[in-house]
Design a protein around this motif. Structure first.
Motif, PDB file in Angstrom:
ATOM      1  N   ALA A   1      56.188  16.702  26.055  1.00 49.92           N
ATOM      2  CA  ALA A   1      55.406  15.797  25.209  1.00 49.92           C
ATOM      3  C   ALA A   1      54.525  14.905  26.086  1.00 49.92           C
ATOM      4  CB  ALA A   1      56.323  14.930  24.343  1.00 49.92           C
ATOM      5  N   ALA A   2      53.515  14.329  25.427  1.00 49.49           N
ATOM      6  CA  ALA A   2      52.584  13.415  26.086  1.00 49.49           C
ATOM      7  C   ALA A   2      52.308  12.244  25.153  1.00 49.49           C
ATOM      8  CB  ALA A   2      51.286  14.141  26.417  1.00 49.49           C
ATOM      9  N   LEU A   3      52.113  11.070  25.742  1.00 45.57           N
ATOM     10  CA  LEU A   3      51.716   9.867  25.016  1.00 45.57           C
ATOM     11  C   LEU A   3      50.307   9.529  25.474  1.00 45.57           C
ATOM     12  CD1 LEU A   3      55.089   8.215  25.556  1.00 45.57           C
ATOM     13  CD2 LEU A   3      54.002   8.213  23.323  1.00 45.57           C
ATOM     14  N   LEU A   4      49.316   9.726  24.591  1.00 41.64           N
ATOM     15  CA  LEU A   4      47.917   9.597  24.977  1.00 41.64           C
ATOM     16  C   LEU A   4      47.198   8.552  24.141  1.00 41.64           C
ATOM     17  CD1 LEU A   4      47.038  13.391  25.390  1.00 41.64           C
ATOM     18  CD2 LEU A   4      47.872  11.791  27.128  1.00 41.64           C
ATOM     19  N   LYS A   5      46.055   8.095  24.648  1.00 37.68           N
ATOM     20  CA  LYS A   5      45.265   7.043  23.995  1.00 37.68           C
ATOM     21  C   LYS A   5      44.604   7.566  22.725  1.00 37.68           C
ATOM     22  CE  LYS A   5      43.212   3.174  23.323  1.00 37.68           C
ATOM     23  NZ  LYS A   5      43.536   3.088  21.908  1.00 37.68           N
ATOM     24  N   SER A   6      44.835   6.888  21.640  1.00 31.89           N
ATOM     25  CA  SER A   6      44.266   7.291  20.355  1.00 31.89           C
ATOM     26  C   SER A   6      42.742   7.217  20.361  1.00 31.89           C
ATOM     27  CB  SER A   6      44.821   6.401  19.235  1.00 31.89           C
ATOM     28  OG  SER A   6      44.406   5.065  19.429  1.00 31.89           O
ATOM     29  N   LYS A   7      42.124   8.062  19.562  1.00 32.08           N
ATOM     30  CA  LYS A   7      40.686   8.080  19.256  1.00 32.08           C
ATOM     31  C   LYS A   7      39.790   8.540  20.393  1.00 32.08           C
ATOM     32  CE  LYS A   7      41.650   4.294  16.140  1.00 32.08           C
ATOM     33  NZ  LYS A   7      41.738   2.854  16.171  1.00 32.08           N
ATOM     34  N   SER A   8      40.330   8.733  21.574  1.00 29.90           N
ATOM     35  CA  SER A   8      39.557   9.102  22.757  1.00 29.90           C
ATOM     36  C   SER A   8      39.027  10.537  22.660  1.00 29.90           C
ATOM     37  CB  SER A   8      40.465   8.976  23.981  1.00 29.90           C
ATOM     38  OG  SER A   8      40.022   9.746  25.064  1.00 29.90           O
ATOM     39  N   PRO A   9      37.833  10.801  23.231  1.00 25.24           N
ATOM     40  CA  PRO A   9      37.331  12.179  23.242  1.00 25.24           C
ATOM     41  C   PRO A   9      38.159  13.090  24.154  1.00 25.24           C
ATOM     42  CG  PRO A   9      35.847  10.748  24.483  1.00 25.24           C
ATOM     43  CD  PRO A   9      36.873   9.860  23.830  1.00 25.24           C
ATOM     44  N   SER A  10      38.959  12.510  25.015  1.00 24.08           N
ATOM     45  CA  SER A  10      39.905  13.295  25.824  1.00 24.08           C
ATOM     46  C   SER A  10      41.276  13.317  25.167  1.00 24.08           C
ATOM     47  CB  SER A  10      40.081  12.692  27.226  1.00 24.08           C
ATOM     48  OG  SER A  10      38.964  12.862  28.018  1.00 24.08           O
ATOM     49  N   CYS A  11      41.808  12.142  24.911  1.00 19.28           N
ATOM     50  CA  CYS A  11      43.220  11.976  24.592  1.00 19.28           C
ATOM     51  C   CYS A  11      43.548  11.811  23.113  1.00 19.28           C
ATOM     52  CB  CYS A  11      43.760  10.761  25.350  1.00 19.28           C
ATOM     53  SG  CYS A  11      43.683  10.954  27.139  1.00 19.28           S
ATOM     54  N   GLY A  12      42.566  11.542  22.291  1.00 19.78           N
ATOM     55  CA  GLY A  12      42.837  11.269  20.882  1.00 19.78           C
ATOM     56  C   GLY A  12      43.530  12.433  20.189  1.00 19.78           C
ATOM     57  N   VAL A  13      44.457  12.114  19.306  1.00 20.56           N
ATOM     58  CA  VAL A  13      45.127  13.144  18.511  1.00 20.56           C
ATOM     59  C   VAL A  13      45.135  12.713  17.056  1.00 20.56           C
ATOM     60  CG1 VAL A  13      47.479  12.269  18.912  1.00 20.56           C
ATOM     61  CG2 VAL A  13      47.155  14.658  18.349  1.00 20.56           C
ATOM     62  N   GLY A  14      44.711  13.626  16.197  1.00 26.12           N
ATOM     63  CA  GLY A  14      44.677  13.365  14.761  1.00 26.12           C
ATOM     64  C   GLY A  14      43.358  12.805  14.287  1.00 26.12           C
ATOM     65  N   ARG A  15      42.839  11.800  14.999  1.00 24.77           N
ATOM     66  CA  ARG A  15      41.574  11.147  14.632  1.00 24.77           C
ATOM     67  C   ARG A  15      40.798  10.837  15.910  1.00 24.77           C
ATOM     68  NH1 ARG A  15      39.916  10.644   9.659  1.00 24.77           N
ATOM     69  NH2 ARG A  15      39.544   8.441   9.633  1.00 24.77           N
ATOM     70  N   ILE A  16      39.515  11.163  15.919  1.00 18.42           N
ATOM     71  CA  ILE A  16      38.629  10.855  17.039  1.00 18.42           C
ATOM     72  C   ILE A  16      37.309  10.341  16.486  1.00 18.42           C
ATOM     73  CG2 ILE A  16      39.679  12.505  18.663  1.00 18.42           C
ATOM     74  CD1 ILE A  16      37.295  14.414  17.976  1.00 18.42           C
ATOM     75  N   TYR A  17      36.512   9.743  17.359  1.00 16.42           N
ATOM     76  CA  TYR A  17      35.188   9.283  16.934  1.00 16.42           C
ATOM     77  C   TYR A  17      34.280  10.484  16.675  1.00 16.42           C
ATOM     78  CZ  TYR A  17      36.797   4.651  18.216  1.00 16.42           C
ATOM     79  OH  TYR A  17      37.510   3.476  18.284  1.00 16.42           O
ATOM     80  N   ASP A  18      33.342  10.306  15.758  1.00 13.52           N
ATOM     81  CA  ASP A  18      32.563  11.423  15.206  1.00 13.52           C
ATOM     82  C   ASP A  18      31.326  11.837  15.995  1.00 13.52           C
ATOM     83  OD1 ASP A  18      30.780   9.358  14.664  1.00 13.52           O
ATOM     84  OD2 ASP A  18      30.527   9.891  12.549  1.00 13.52           O
ATOM     85  N   GLY A  19      31.031  11.182  17.107  1.00  9.34           N
ATOM     86  CA  GLY A  19      29.877  11.570  17.906  1.00  9.34           C
ATOM     87  C   GLY A  19      28.618  10.782  17.619  1.00  9.34           C
TER      88      GLY A  19
END
Length: 155
Positions: A99-117
């Motif tokens: 498992a990994a604990l990553l920064k939310s919303k990031s274009p690298s690390c986000g999971v589930g939800r990211i910024y739309d560009g």
């Protein structure tokens, strides 16, 4: 052993040279349970750096060649984001991370939800490039918003 976004344990590796320190995650680091990573730095990007977002899709689309990771000023850093994801995956495999604990919303690390560009703080469903690659390789990915779920599942 698990991996964690380095910014979440206080490393100043965010795009703006700051961090997203999280006390609970730092405690897990001190216990020797986490290995910090910054996929963007591992992909050869400097800190600080221009903010980036995925244009035309999600991390899955980037990995499939259908979307790009572009800076707010228009620079294409797709290759760096893919390289960083690949290096993070290598490290995760080397330590047998499940498992990994990553920064939310990031274009690298986000999971589930990211910024739309659009660089307007608008969120879409999807994962960042690194999160997507880890998930495709059967490594569960959590964000700092899911710490309690991670603790229940793995500790």
């Amino acid at each position: 052993m698990f991996i964690v976004s380095a910014c979440l344990i206080g490393n100043n590796c965010r795009y703006d040279g700051r961090n997203n320190y999280n006390k609970k995650l730092n405690e897990l680091l001190i216990k020797g349970l986490l290995i910090p990573v910054c996929p963007e730095q591992m992909g050869g990007m400097t800190t600080p750096r221009e903010p980036h977002e995925i244009i035309g899709g999600t991390g899955a689309d980037v990995l499939e060649g259908r979307a790009r990771v572009i800076s707010i000023k228009g620079s294409d850093s797709t290759i760096n984001f893919i390289k960083g994801a690949e290096e993070t995956l290598k490290l995760a495999k080397n330590i047998n991370a499940s498992a990994a604990l990553l920064k939310s919303k990031s274009p690298s690390c986000g999971v589930g939800r990211i910024y739309d560009g659009t660089f307007s703080k608008t969120l879409i469903n999807g994962n960042g490039v690194t999160a997507e690659l880890l998930l495709k390789n059967n490594i569960k990915v959590f964000t700092e918003e899911d710490i309690e779920e991670f603790i229940k599942a793995y500790l």
